[in-house]
Design a protein around this motif. Structure first.
Motif, short mmCIF file in Angstrom:
data_model
loop_
_atom_site.label_atom_id
_atom_site.label_comp_id
_atom_site.label_asym_id
_atom_site.label_seq_id
_atom_site.Cartn_x
_atom_site.Cartn_y
_atom_site.Cartn_z
N GLU A 141 0.83 -1.20 0.00
CA GLU A 141 0.00 0.00 0.00
C GLU A 141 0.86 1.25 0.00
O GLU A 141 0.81 2.05 0.92
CB GLU A 141 -0.92 -0.01 1.21
CG GLU A 141 -1.80 -1.24 1.29
CD GLU A 141 -2.46 -1.38 2.64
OE1 GLU A 141 -2.86 -0.36 3.21
OE2 GLU A 141 -2.58 -2.49 3.11
N TRP A 186 0.65 4.05 -1.44
CA TRP A 186 0.00 5.34 -1.55
C TRP A 186 -0.85 5.68 -0.33
O TRP A 186 -1.48 6.72 -0.30
CB TRP A 186 -0.81 5.42 -2.83
CG TRP A 186 -1.76 4.28 -3.04
CD1 TRP A 186 -1.50 3.10 -3.65
CD2 TRP A 186 -3.12 4.23 -2.63
NE1 TRP A 186 -2.62 2.32 -3.64
CE2 TRP A 186 -3.62 2.98 -3.03
CE3 TRP A 186 -3.96 5.11 -1.97
CZ2 TRP A 186 -4.94 2.60 -2.79
CZ3 TRP A 186 -5.26 4.73 -1.73
CH2 TRP A 186 -5.74 3.48 -2.13
N VAL A 245 -7.96 -0.80 -0.11
CA VAL A 245 -7.04 -0.94 -1.24
C VAL A 245 -7.65 -1.86 -2.30
O VAL A 245 -7.61 -1.56 -3.49
CB VAL A 245 -5.66 -1.45 -0.79
CG1 VAL A 245 -4.79 -1.82 -1.98
CG2 VAL A 245 -4.96 -0.40 0.07
N ASP A 294 -8.39 -1.02 -6.13
CA ASP A 294 -7.83 -1.89 -7.17
C ASP A 294 -8.92 -2.39 -8.12
O ASP A 294 -8.73 -2.41 -9.34
CB ASP A 294 -7.09 -3.07 -6.56
CG ASP A 294 -5.75 -2.69 -5.94
OD1 ASP A 294 -5.30 -1.53 -6.12
OD2 ASP A 294 -5.16 -3.56 -5.28
N ALA A 335 1.78 7.90 -6.53
CA ALA A 335 1.68 6.45 -6.31
C ALA A 335 0.29 5.93 -6.66
O ALA A 335 0.15 4.86 -7.26
CB ALA A 335 2.03 6.11 -4.86
N LEU A 336 -0.75 6.70 -6.31
CA LEU A 336 -2.11 6.31 -6.65
C LEU A 336 -2.31 6.28 -8.16
O LEU A 336 -2.87 5.34 -8.71
CB LEU A 336 -3.10 7.27 -5.99
CG LEU A 336 -4.58 6.96 -6.16
CD1 LEU A 336 -4.96 5.69 -5.42
CD2 LEU A 336 -5.42 8.12 -5.66
N ARG A 349 -0.55 3.34 -9.70
CA ARG A 349 -1.30 2.10 -9.43
C ARG A 349 -2.49 2.00 -10.39
O ARG A 349 -2.76 0.94 -10.94
CB ARG A 349 -1.75 2.09 -7.98
CG ARG A 349 -2.29 0.76 -7.52
CD ARG A 349 -2.47 0.77 -6.00
NE ARG A 349 -2.90 -0.52 -5.54
CZ ARG A 349 -2.13 -1.38 -4.90
NH1 ARG A 349 -0.87 -1.08 -4.66
NH2 ARG A 349 -2.60 -2.54 -4.49
N MET A 400 -3.12 -0.93 -13.39
CA MET A 400 -4.24 -1.87 -13.29
C MET A 400 -5.34 -1.64 -14.30
O MET A 400 -6.21 -2.47 -14.45
CB MET A 400 -4.84 -1.80 -11.88
CG MET A 400 -3.87 -2.19 -10.83
SD MET A 400 -4.68 -2.23 -9.25
CE MET A 400 -3.74 -3.53 -8.50
#
Length: 109
Positions: free
Chosen positions: A6, A8, A24, A28, A99-100, A103, A107
Motif C-alpha cells: 500500500e 499510496w 485498497v 484496485d 503512487a495512486l 497504481r 491496473m
C-alpha cells in the motif's frame, strides 16, 4: 502508512489498519474494471477517465475515502458522454497522488 502493498496510503490516513487492505482492494477493483485512462494534470492533480457505469461506485468509494484521508479532493465530472474522476491533493501529498496514479495506470484495462 507506507508498506510495499500500500505505497499510496500515507501516515495521515485514519482508516483503521485492519480495514486498509479492504479499501485498497476496492480501489484496485475500480482501477481494474472501470479506468479507461489516467491523465496527470500536474503534480497535485490527476484525472481518471472512468467507464460511465462506475459513477455511483466511484462516488461511494471516494466519499468514504475522504472520511479517513481528508487531504484528498475528489470530483466526479460527467460531460460529453464521458465520466472523469478528478483527484487533487496539497503539495505535501504529491507523492501519494503519484503512487495512486501509477497504481491506476498499472491496473487499468
Amino acid at each position: 502508512m507506507s508498506t510495499e502493498a500500500e505505497p499510496w496510503a500515507p501516515q495521515a490516513c485514519t482508516l483503521p489498519t485492519e480495514e486498509r487492505p479492504l479499501r485498497v482492494a476496492e480501489f484496485d477493483a475500480l482501477f481494474t474494471e472501470a479506468v479507461r485512462s489516467v491523465r496527470r494534470i500536474d503534480v497535485t492533480s490527476v484525472s481518471l477517465e472512468l467507464e460511465p457505469h462506475a459513477a455511483s461506485r466511484a462516488a461511494d468509494l471516494v466519499v468514504r475515502e475522504t472520511g479517513c484521508c481528508s487531504f484528498f479532493t475528489f470530483s466526479l465530472v460527467a460531460t460529453g458522454g464521458s465520466l472523469h474522476l478528478e483527484i487533487r491533493v496539497p503539495a505535501q501529498h504529491a507523492d501519494v497522488l503519484e503512487a495512486l496514479a501509477a497504481r491506476a495506470e498499472g491496473m487499468s484495462s
